[in-house]
Write an enzyme that holds these catalytic residues in place. Sequence first.
Site, PDB file in Angstrom:
ATOM      1  N   SER A  34       0.820  -1.258  -0.032  1.00 34.19           N
ATOM      2  CA  SER A  34      -0.163  -0.033  -0.025  1.00 34.19           C
ATOM      3  C   SER A  34       0.789   1.296   0.085  1.00 34.19           C
ATOM      4  O   SER A  34       1.694   1.417   0.797  1.00 34.19           O
ATOM      5  CB  SER A  34      -0.800   0.222   1.148  1.00 34.19           C
ATOM      6  OG  SER A  34      -1.359   1.117   1.544  1.00 34.19           O
TER       7      SER A  34
ATOM      8  N   HIS B 247      -1.247  -1.086  -4.247  1.00 37.29           N
ATOM      9  CA  HIS B 247      -2.521  -0.851  -3.654  1.00 37.29           C
ATOM     10  C   HIS B 247      -2.551   0.800  -3.068  1.00 37.29           C
ATOM     11  O   HIS B 247      -1.727   1.156  -2.577  1.00 37.29           O
ATOM     12  CB  HIS B 247      -2.432  -1.803  -2.189  1.00 37.29           C
ATOM     13  CG  HIS B 247      -3.711  -1.733  -1.513  1.00 37.29           C
ATOM     14  ND1 HIS B 247      -4.791  -2.631  -1.951  1.00 37.29           N
ATOM     15  CD2 HIS B 247      -3.990  -1.107  -0.347  1.00 37.29           C
ATOM     16  CE1 HIS B 247      -5.829  -2.422  -1.018  1.00 37.29           C
ATOM     17  NE2 HIS B 247      -5.654  -1.547  -0.332  1.00 37.29           N
TER      18      HIS B 247
ATOM     19  N   ASP C 281      -4.823   3.348  -1.404  1.00 36.19           N
ATOM     20  CA  ASP C 281      -5.945   3.500  -0.250  1.00 36.19           C
ATOM     21  C   ASP C 281      -6.401   4.888  -0.472  1.00 36.19           C
ATOM     22  O   ASP C 281      -5.839   5.723  -0.135  1.00 36.19           O
ATOM     23  CB  ASP C 281      -5.214   3.534   1.025  1.00 36.19           C
ATOM     24  CG  ASP C 281      -5.106   1.830   1.435  1.00 36.19           C
ATOM     25  OD1 ASP C 281      -3.803   1.501   1.697  1.00 36.19           O
ATOM     26  OD2 ASP C 281      -5.933   1.220   1.205  1.00 36.19           O
TER      27      ASP C 281
ATOM     28  N   MET D 130      -9.231   7.546   0.195  1.00 32.53           N
ATOM     29  CA  MET D 130     -10.128   7.850   1.490  1.00 32.53           C
ATOM     30  C   MET D 130     -10.784   9.249   1.330  1.00 32.53           C
ATOM     31  O   MET D 130      -9.935  10.135   1.054  1.00 32.53           O
ATOM     32  CB  MET D 130      -9.217   7.847   2.719  1.00 32.53           C
ATOM     33  CG  MET D 130      -8.455   6.489   3.045  1.00 32.53           C
ATOM     34  SD  MET D 130      -7.451   6.602   4.713  1.00 32.53           S
ATOM     35  CE  MET D 130      -6.695   5.169   4.313  1.00 32.53           C
TER      36      MET D 130
ATOM     37  N   HIS E 139      -8.456   0.602  -3.451  1.00 31.35           N
ATOM     38  CA  HIS E 139      -9.350   0.237  -2.499  1.00 31.35           C
ATOM     39  C   HIS E 139     -10.004   1.531  -2.098  1.00 31.35           C
ATOM     40  O   HIS E 139      -9.534   2.355  -1.682  1.00 31.35           O
ATOM     41  CB  HIS E 139      -8.558  -0.203  -1.246  1.00 31.35           C
ATOM     42  CG  HIS E 139      -9.162  -0.592  -0.189  1.00 31.35           C
ATOM     43  ND1 HIS E 139      -8.603  -0.771   0.881  1.00 31.35           N
ATOM     44  CD2 HIS E 139     -10.547  -0.549   0.289  1.00 31.35           C
ATOM     45  CE1 HIS E 139      -9.502  -0.988   2.259  1.00 31.35           C
ATOM     46  NE2 HIS E 139     -10.540  -0.919   1.458  1.00 31.35           N
TER      47      HIS E 139
ATOM     48  N   MET F 299     -12.205   3.666  -0.003  1.00 29.09           N
ATOM     49  CA  MET F 299     -12.805   3.790   1.173  1.00 29.09           C
ATOM     50  C   MET F 299     -13.449   5.059   1.277  1.00 29.09           C
ATOM     51  O   MET F 299     -13.093   6.112   2.055  1.00 29.09           O
ATOM     52  CB  MET F 299     -11.625   3.681   2.420  1.00 29.09           C
ATOM     53  CG  MET F 299     -11.109   2.352   2.583  1.00 29.09           C
ATOM     54  SD  MET F 299      -9.634   2.488   3.648  1.00 29.09           S
ATOM     55  CE  MET F 299      -8.504   2.650   2.223  1.00 29.09           C
TER      56      MET F 299
ATOM     57  N   MET G  92     -10.745  -6.767   5.795  1.00 28.18           N
ATOM     58  CA  MET G  92     -10.141  -5.667   6.491  1.00 28.18           C
ATOM     59  C   MET G  92      -9.789  -6.421   7.909  1.00 28.18           C
ATOM     60  O   MET G  92     -10.469  -6.774   8.659  1.00 28.18           O
ATOM     61  CB  MET G  92     -10.825  -4.471   6.626  1.00 28.18           C
ATOM     62  CG  MET G  92     -11.271  -3.646   5.448  1.00 28.18           C
ATOM     63  SD  MET G  92      -9.652  -3.186   4.452  1.00 28.18           S
ATOM     64  CE  MET G  92      -8.960  -2.205   5.908  1.00 28.18           C
TER      65      MET G  92
ATOM     66  N   ASP H 286      -5.877  -7.276   4.460  1.00 32.69           N
ATOM     67  CA  ASP H 286      -5.468  -5.827   4.518  1.00 32.69           C
ATOM     68  C   ASP H 286      -5.632  -5.225   5.808  1.00 32.69           C
ATOM     69  O   ASP H 286      -6.372  -4.961   6.635  1.00 32.69           O
ATOM     70  CB  ASP H 286      -6.124  -5.022   3.536  1.00 32.69           C
ATOM     71  CG  ASP H 286      -5.927  -3.625   3.377  1.00 32.69           C
ATOM     72  OD1 ASP H 286      -6.476  -2.804   2.702  1.00 32.69           O
ATOM     73  OD2 ASP H 286      -5.061  -3.099   3.735  1.00 32.69           O
TER      74      ASP H 286
HETATM   75  C1  DX5 Z   1      -6.279   1.017   5.709  1.00 36.49           C
HETATM   76  C2  DX5 Z   1      -5.819   0.555   4.500  1.00 36.49           C
HETATM   77  C3  DX5 Z   1      -4.758  -0.525   4.468  1.00 36.49           C
HETATM   78  C4  DX5 Z   1      -3.518  -0.020   5.209  1.00 36.49           C
HETATM   79  C5  DX5 Z   1      -2.593  -1.118   5.424  1.00 36.49           C
HETATM   80  O1  DX5 Z   1      -7.427   1.706   5.941  1.00 36.49           O
HETATM   81  O2  DX5 Z   1      -6.879   0.040   3.819  1.00 36.49           O
HETATM   82  O3  DX5 Z   1      -4.288  -0.901   3.309  1.00 36.49           O
HETATM   83  O4  DX5 Z   1      -3.035   1.231   4.445  1.00 36.49           O
HETATM   84  O5  DX5 Z   1      -1.262  -0.350   5.907  1.00 36.49           O
HETATM   85  P1  DX5 Z   1      -0.664  -1.329   7.156  1.00 36.49           P
HETATM   86  O6  DX5 Z   1      -0.016  -2.394   6.400  1.00 36.49           O
HETATM   87  O7  DX5 Z   1       0.364  -0.443   7.540  1.00 36.49           O
HETATM   88  O8  DX5 Z   1      -1.714  -1.697   8.101  1.00 36.49           O
HETATM   89 ZN    ZN Z   2      -6.321  -0.971   1.608  1.00 39.60          ZN
END
Ligand code: DX5
Ligand code: ZN
Length: 225
Positions: free
Chosen positions: A11, A36, A38, A40, A69, A71, A140, A178
């Site tokens: 990620s 990946h 993320d 948000m 991903h 979110m 998750m 994840d």
């Molecule tokens: C959290 C993300 C994950 C996160 C993983 O909301 O979806 O992908 O970035 O990071 P680590 O590996 O540091 O938990």
């Molecule tokens: Zn993620």
Amino acid sequence: MAKSEVIIAPSILAADFGAMREAVLALQDGGADWIHFDVMDGHFVPNLTFGAPMVSALRPHCTLPFDVHLMIEHPENLISDFASAGANRITVHVEACVHLHRVVQQIRELGCSVGVALNPHTPLEAVRYILPDIDLLLVMTVNPGFGGQALIESMKPKIAEARLMIEQDAPHVLLQVDGGVSPENAREVVALGARVLVAGSSVFRAPTPQEGIRALRFALVSQKA
Ligand code: DX5
Ligand code: ZN
């Protein structure tokens, strides 16, 4: 499954945002299978990261599949932008979609692989009737919104149950885990049934991202109990 078949999807949330191109090049050089992203929105999760422009900015520099991903609330409003930006896979949260079956169809019509994600509290039952229509199920193992959290132990049986559900109802579906994945728990998470590992902080906290990825792969093949 053979440990070598496990897909590593680092990620970039944990990367230096001021040197994202270099981070992605290092991940590609280090043998990452996917990148990946993320995404948000500050509403679905209490954090704000980046949007489709980040995907399009990095697309010309990396040939790996971009695993996005989302979110975000109302992902149906933005999936087209991410597909146009160069996303190969788009994962939406079941908790963010009133009409998930329609969103899954929209993502597929855009030519992207389709994933559905479950927050830690959401039962697997929520995806029973959509499972045959998707390509990836994301379990998750932290509360979404931030990297660097510890894997929630009570998610381990959920991973195993997800593996069973996939094998029974939709064996083509990839099981992605994840959150809090590291060399210390990767072997166990794969033994429980994960096929795709997302790791942010464990990769970028290593001296180099290449070493972070190597440590994950070594953990999967080393014989230690
Ligand atoms: C959290 C993300 C994950 C996160 C993983 O909301 O979806 O992908 O970035 O990071 P680590 O590996 O540091 O938990
Ligand atoms: Zn993620």
